[in-house]
Design an enzyme around this catalytic site. Structure first.
Site, mmCIF file in Angstrom:
data_model
loop_
_atom_site.group_PDB
_atom_site.id
_atom_site.type_symbol
_atom_site.label_atom_id
_atom_site.label_comp_id
_atom_site.label_asym_id
_atom_site.label_seq_id
_atom_site.Cartn_x
_atom_site.Cartn_y
_atom_site.Cartn_z
ATOM 1 N N GLU A 1 -17.718 10.135 4.324
ATOM 2 C CA GLU A 1 -17.199 8.779 4.533
ATOM 3 C C GLU A 1 -16.236 8.466 3.395
ATOM 4 O O GLU A 1 -16.552 8.647 2.220
ATOM 5 C CB GLU A 1 -18.316 7.732 4.621
ATOM 6 C CG GLU A 1 -19.183 7.580 3.396
ATOM 7 C CD GLU A 1 -20.091 6.355 3.476
ATOM 8 O OE1 GLU A 1 -19.897 5.482 4.328
ATOM 9 O OE2 GLU A 1 -21.008 6.274 2.639
ATOM 10 N N ASP B 1 0.868 -1.171 0.000
ATOM 11 C CA ASP B 1 0.000 0.000 0.000
ATOM 12 C C ASP B 1 0.910 1.227 0.000
ATOM 13 O O ASP B 1 2.073 1.167 0.402
ATOM 14 C CB ASP B 1 -0.919 -0.010 1.211
ATOM 15 C CG ASP B 1 -2.173 0.821 0.994
ATOM 16 O OD1 ASP B 1 -2.209 1.622 0.046
ATOM 17 O OD2 ASP B 1 -3.128 0.665 1.777
#
Length: 867
Positions: A611, A262
């Protein structure tokens, strides 16, 4: 022994195909080994970083490995934008997921081919797609749960397998693109602290919940890449975890591809995990464990790692061989004729792909309540359309998205289906307190009195000369990531001036805001914006984000001249003109719309502004992209209650990336629909469902809880009281739930045997009948109840099929249950098929929440299963 000739020919053909594949792979590996051997150590180090530079002397083009394709090829201009992943999961349709994956990689190939093989490919131009996200959505508070396929490991795994097949195609030697399931492993929030948190998960929960989808993605989906996560597992950052990457992934699961970190995860090991004192040692640990590619630049210190003896150069060679094998298989250099050379830009957001986006949106919609057959609505019904999600682009596109060429909002879709003269619209409320929202068309007029603002578009980065285009824009809510609003304009530099009248709906304080989607890794050259009201500059931002909001007090509802100037001179990605209006003024507008209508459709929920991934938002109910309260924000709740007071039928359409506790709506609304973030065709899909042109058949891929109090601590990764598998309370709406405009009945369950030897396959079937007068889709679900065991889930999904049945049609639906779905995981994390008495439920949802039939069987013996 006698073998018939056709069968013998088939066997020979299979052997020749296998031999050819082995030869091809050997040839590609050999090319990669030869190429890597020609590189200097500094060249090697540069090539194991995601932005790999060109090596002209070796005829290696620059290649950035980072491309996104979660629900459409992302961040690279126009593309087909499908429903966000959680919406795709709500379809429970594996074949749909495969078609979506195929479309994603086809459009990636089209963009790749437009640049040309053998040429440099920058970020988002490549064929290594960092999708799907198959982390388990264990807690609805996690803002990135929208990117996943929900809370169940079996559903997630099967959807992932088919999406990966779609991405990579049918030819393993020549993948159309490479899929990258992420984030391996045990990574699902909180967003705050995600770069350095350590998960101390039990062996049981690791094996029973967090690993199965990844195992399926590798062993069944044959993913050619995997992304390791930010977090640590039992004290070891997973991108440096030899047991996880070398033992579990490569040895146990047979993974042959490459592992990518990542982004900045290796750097995080030094800065946040304190795993090693510097990046030279963190990088050495990561690449030795099996992380072949660093998204970031921490691997630049591998040069130091080799020179100081932390690492053998041969380890870098192994990683590079995997990476260049992938590049050769993708045909990046154009040495061999690619089966995908003919894919052109005409396939990007083609009519065929748009139809698939519409189908995906339709299949994703879940009908949660339909009291007194309120839905479908009759033609000619006058509708009040209210709510913050009725007419915003961001709630169609969600996050990790492409640019929708012709997006259809719910307001536009309902006007198209029911007629604009049958629609009364009012925004009614913001998403949440302190979160600006696009100024609606009802508050904007051109100088001539038309709805919206006059936009003058200049094909250069200033306002000199005559505009190349002048048009009326209903609202200023635009995604222009890697595209230009002016046809034929190619250098990416343009300016837009909007002018007209701003009409406040009531007296009070108004927050005016400008939202510019900033290029997140641009250090400078952001797009300047200026806002003027009544000739006075009220917002002046030259790219430093210093003054993107201002508060104006107005004493009445008279109109005010407004001018917005936007100069696209950098790499920013769009603009929105927003506000926060006084609550009572907004509610009064909604109330007026309801008064003149036969029924109200309220588009409520969340948005990617509150979100998502590591957001800069801290308002009541939301923190850093996650939620602190799963209830509907109070401003929207007040709007619903005011609308219901008018006595008209109230249809609530939830648009969100996660579950919202709609307790009041379940009790008081006439109908409730979950539409998620539905993609470019979302508004058209919602309108077709509400009108009855399409019978909804989606099912919830997550549990809707009643309250945040039902949830364990967010930071805990223990599965006790989480998801339908372990939650012992009563949900608001259960996992797997969904209604239809027709009715389905079940009968005649059949098992291949009622006494099964451990390790054997069991066949189960049931007769499903559409008893109603409408054609429709049923999602047939199979749940296993194991013998009493404190560690066993309450119910476990072990099979599902979405089937279409005409009115009055019956069909026997059959499932083959392999040993793994029938197995049990003990406290040590060992998986085995265990002896005992079992029950299967086949129905339209979970036992106790839907119609269905049961069958019982016994397993004899014990069969341990491989990891």
């Amino acid at each position: 022994m006698h073998i018939k000739l056709p069968r013998l020919a088939a066997m020979v053909g299979l052997l020749l195909t296998a031999a050819s594949a082995v030869a091809q792979n050997t040839s590609v590996d050999s090319k990669a080994v030869t190429l890597v051997a020609k590189m200097t150590l500094p060249e090697k180090v540069a090539q194991v970083q995601s932005g790999a530079p060109a090596i002209p002397r070796l005829h290696i083009a620059a290649y950035d490995w980072w491309s996104e394709g979660l629900h459409g090829i992302a961040r690279n201009g126009y593309a087909t934008v499908f429903p966000q992943a959680i919406g795709l999961a709500a379809s429970w349709d594996t074949q749909l997921l495969q078609q979506v994956g195929t479309t994603v990689s086809t459009e990636a190939r089209a963009k790749f081919n437009a640049i040309g093989a053998g040429r440099d490919h920058a970020r988002y131009d490549g064929l290594t797609i960092w999708s799907p996200n198959i982390n388990i959505f264990r807690d609805p508070r996690w803002g990135r749960g929208q990117e996943t396929y929900g809370e169940d490991p079996f559903l997630t795994g099967q959807l992932a397998v088919h999406f990966i097949h779609g991405i990579q195609g049918d030819d393993p030697d020549h993948p159309r693109a490479i899929a990258t399931p992420k984030h391996f492993v045990v990574h699902s929030g909180p967003e705050a602290g995600r770069h350095g948190f350590d998960v101390d998960v039990s062996p049981h929960d690791l094996e029973a919940t967090y690993l199965p989808a990844f195992r399926a993605a590798v062993t069944e989906g044959h993913a050619d890449s995997v992304m390791c996560a930010y977090n640590a597992l039992h004290g070891t950052p997973v991108c440096a975890d030899n047991d996880l990457l070398a033992t579990r992934l490569r040895r146990d699961w047979g993974f042959k591809g490459f592992v990518v970190s990542d982004c900045d995860a290796v750097d995080d090991m030094t800065k946040f995990h304190y795993f090693k004192p510097d990046n030279a040692q963190s990088s050495a640990a990561s690449i030795q464990a099996g992380t072949d590619l660093d998204c970031g630049n921490a691997y630049a210190d591998l040069l130091e790692a080799v020179n100081k003896g932390y690492l053998q150069e041969s380890v870098i060679d192994t990683a590079l061989t995997r990476l260049f094998t992938a590049r050769y298989r993708l045909g990046e250099w154009g040495d061999d004729k690619s089966p995908y050379d003919g894919i052109g830009m005409d396939q990007v957001d083609s009519s065929k792909h748009r139809q698939l986006a519409l189908l995906a949106a339709l299949e994703s919609i879940v009908l949660l309540k339909n009291e007194n057959n309120t839905l479908p609505l009759q033609s000619g019904t006058r509708l009040a359309v209210i709510g913050p999600n009725a007419d915003t682009l961001e709630t169609l596109e969600a996050n990790y998205h492409g640019t929708a060429r012709a997006p259809v909002t719910p307001l536009a879709g309902l006007r198209e289906r029911f007629g604009a003269d049958h629609i009364r619209y009012a925004q009614g409320a913001p998403i949440a307190e302190g979160v600006p929202i696009t100024i609606p068309e009802t508050a904007l007029h051109t100088a001539s009195g038309s709805t919206g603002l006059t936009g003058e578009y200049f094909d250069h980065a200033d306002f000199n000369g005559k505009p190349a285009l002048t048009r009326t824009d209903r609202v200023v809510d635009f995604d222009w990531d890697q595209v230009t609003p002016i046809d034929g304009q190619h250098d990416g530099r343009y300016a837009v001036r909007w002018t007209g009248e701003w009409l406040p709906p009531g007296a009070g304080d108004y927050t005016l805001a400008l939202h510019v989607d900033r290029c997140f890794d641009c250090n400078k050259q952001h797009d300047p914006v200026h806002l003027y009201v009544d000739g006075r500059e009220v917002l002046d931002d030259n790219g430093d984000d210093s003054s993107m909001q201002t508060v104006l007090h107005v004493a009445d509802t008279r109109s005010h001249t407004i001018r917005l100037e936007y100069v696209h001179s950098g790499q920013d990605q769009g603009i929105r003109l927003q506000w926060l209006a006084p609550e009572q003024a907004q509610l009064a507008k909604a109330e007026a719309a309801v008064r003149d209508a036969d029924a109200t459709v309220a588009f409520i929920g969340l948005s990617p502004d509150v979100e998502g991934e590591e957001l800069k938002v801290d308002v009541p109910g939301f923190n850093g992209g996650d939620r602190t309260d799963i209830g509907l924000p109070p401003s929207q709740q007040a709007m619903l209650e005011r609308a219901a007071a008018g006595g008209k039928p109230l249809i609530v359409v939830l648009m969100s990336g996660s579950a919202v506790a709609l307790n009041w709506a379940k009790e008081h609304a006439s109908a409730v629909v979950a539409a998620w973030y539905p993609g470019e065709e979302g508004g058209r899909a919602v309108a077709r469902v509400l009108a009855g042109d399409y019978n909804p058949g989606g099912r919830l891929p997550v549990t809707f809880y009643r309250s945040t109090r039902d949830l364990p601590p967010f930071v805990s990764y223990a599965m006790k009281e989480r998801t339908y598998r372990y939650f012992t309370g009563t949900p608001l709406y259960p996992f797997g739930y969904g209604l239809s405009y027709t009715h389905f009945a079940y009968a005649q369950p059949q098992l291949s045997t009622t006494k099964l030897d451990a390790g054997k396959t069991l066949t189960v079937s049931a007769l499903v009948r559409n008893d109603g007068d409408r054609d429709g889709d049923e999602v047939v679900q199979v749940y296993l109840d194991a013998p009493d065991d404190a560690l066993a889930p309450r119910h476990a999904l072990v099979g599902f099929q979405r089937v279409h049945l005409r009115a009055k049609e019956s069909r026997r639906v059959t499932f083959e249950l392999a040993p793994r779905p029938l197995s049990h995981v003990d406290a040590l994390g060992q998986r085995a098929v265990m002896a005992g008495h079992y029950r299967l439920f086949v129905g339209g949802g979970q036992p106790g929440y839907s119609e269905g039939v049961t069958a019982q069987f016994v397993i004899d013996g014990r069969e341990a299963l491989p990891r």
